[in-house]
Design a protein around this motif. Structure first.
Motif, short mmCIF file in Angstrom:
data_model
loop_
_atom_site.label_atom_id
_atom_site.label_comp_id
_atom_site.label_asym_id
_atom_site.label_seq_id
_atom_site.Cartn_x
_atom_site.Cartn_y
_atom_site.Cartn_z
N UNK A 1 0.81 -1.22 0.00
CA UNK A 1 0.00 0.00 0.00
C UNK A 1 0.85 1.27 0.00
N UNK A 2 2.16 1.11 0.08
CA UNK A 2 3.04 2.27 0.06
C UNK A 2 2.96 3.12 1.32
N UNK A 3 2.70 2.48 2.44
CA UNK A 3 2.57 3.18 3.73
C UNK A 3 3.87 2.99 4.52
N UNK A 4 4.40 4.04 5.08
CA UNK A 4 5.59 3.91 5.92
C UNK A 4 5.17 3.37 7.29
N UNK A 5 6.14 2.83 8.01
CA UNK A 5 5.86 2.34 9.36
C UNK A 5 5.37 3.48 10.24
N UNK A 6 5.93 4.66 10.05
CA UNK A 6 5.53 5.82 10.84
C UNK A 6 4.07 6.19 10.55
N UNK A 7 3.68 6.19 9.27
CA UNK A 7 2.30 6.51 8.91
C UNK A 7 1.33 5.49 9.48
N UNK A 8 1.67 4.21 9.38
CA UNK A 8 0.82 3.16 9.92
C UNK A 8 0.70 3.31 11.43
N UNK B 1 -1.89 -7.23 20.80
CA UNK B 1 -3.23 -7.60 21.25
C UNK B 1 -4.22 -7.55 20.09
N UNK B 2 -5.37 -8.13 20.29
CA UNK B 2 -6.43 -8.08 19.28
C UNK B 2 -6.82 -6.64 18.99
N UNK B 3 -6.91 -5.81 20.00
CA UNK B 3 -7.28 -4.41 19.81
C UNK B 3 -6.28 -3.70 18.90
N UNK B 4 -4.99 -3.93 19.10
CA UNK B 4 -3.96 -3.31 18.26
C UNK B 4 -4.04 -3.86 16.84
N UNK B 5 -4.22 -5.17 16.70
CA UNK B 5 -4.34 -5.75 15.36
C UNK B 5 -5.55 -5.18 14.61
N UNK B 6 -6.65 -4.97 15.33
CA UNK B 6 -7.83 -4.39 14.69
C UNK B 6 -7.54 -2.96 14.22
N UNK B 7 -6.82 -2.18 15.04
CA UNK B 7 -6.48 -0.81 14.64
C UNK B 7 -5.52 -0.80 13.46
N UNK B 8 -4.58 -1.73 13.44
CA UNK B 8 -3.64 -1.82 12.31
C UNK B 8 -4.39 -2.18 11.03
N UNK B 9 -5.28 -3.17 11.11
CA UNK B 9 -6.05 -3.57 9.93
C UNK B 9 -6.90 -2.40 9.43
N UNK B 10 -7.54 -1.69 10.35
CA UNK B 10 -8.36 -0.53 9.96
C UNK B 10 -7.49 0.55 9.33
N UNK B 11 -6.33 0.81 9.92
CA UNK B 11 -5.42 1.83 9.40
C UNK B 11 -4.92 1.47 8.01
N UNK B 12 -4.71 0.18 7.77
CA UNK B 12 -4.22 -0.29 6.47
C UNK B 12 -5.37 -0.54 5.48
#
Length: 184
Positions: free
Chosen positions: A13-20, A42-53
């Motif tokens: 997706x061309x997203x930097x680690x900082x942007x994610x 945690x599940x909560x963090x994974x959900x936020x990462x998936x939403x962010x991506x």
């Protein structure tokens, strides 16, 4: 591993680690540790990462995208146990890393350990959810109500309904859940 999937999706997706990290409300160092499989988020963090991506959560665990008729054998099911939950998930339907290609529904077989909550926090999502209990008794805590769903019973939960699952029994609860549209 989850970290490798997150990195691959981020790179695609061309997203930097900082942007994610900013979008997921974590530090860039935390993203780096996840991507190198040094920590289990945690599940909560994974959900936020998936939403962010902008990908379904399950895409963080997927192997290949499926856009055709697919038979998922018992041996080939994707099995997931999040570190902060007491649920083991087995995905019965195919899924995709792309929201444009993902299936219209997700069918999941799951178990919840005795005397435990499915997750530490209340869940709410834009998908409708239905659960059929195969074994044991399951409690759906929805707002101020508790709905008992016993072996052979089924419950339907409309989209955007905050809920939490609890196994009040002495043995694992086994159930089949359907989520439509797919959001994992």
């Amino acid at each position: 591993m989850v970290g490798e999937k997150i990195k691959a999706i981020r790179m695609e997706k061309g997203i930097t680690a900082k942007e994610l990290a900013e979008k997921a409300d974590v530090t860039p160092g935390y993203i780096s540790q996840i991507e190198r499989n040094l920590i289990s988020p945690s599940l909560a963090v994974l959900m936020r990462i998936a939403e962010a991506a902008e990908v379904p959560l399950v895409s963080l665990f997927s192997e290949d995208e499926k856009t055709e008729v697919v038979v998922t054998t018992k041996e080939k099911r994707t099995k997931i146990r999040f570190p902060d939950t007491n649920i083991e998930y087995q995905f019965l339907t195919p899924y995709s890393r792309s929201k444009e290609v993902c299936t219209q529904m997700e069918i999941i077989y799951y178990k919840i350990s005795p005397k435990s909550w499915g997750s530490p926090c209340i869940q709410s999502h834009e998908a409708a959810e239905s659960t059929y209990v195969l074994k044991g008794s399951l409690e759906y805590h929805i707002r101020d109500e508790v709905y008992a769903v016993n072996e052979g019973d089924c419950i339907y939960v409309p989209p955007n309904t905050p809920h939490q699952l609890y196994n009040p029994g002495e043995e694992d609860v086994e159930a089949i859940g359907v989520i439509a549209p797919a959001f994992y």
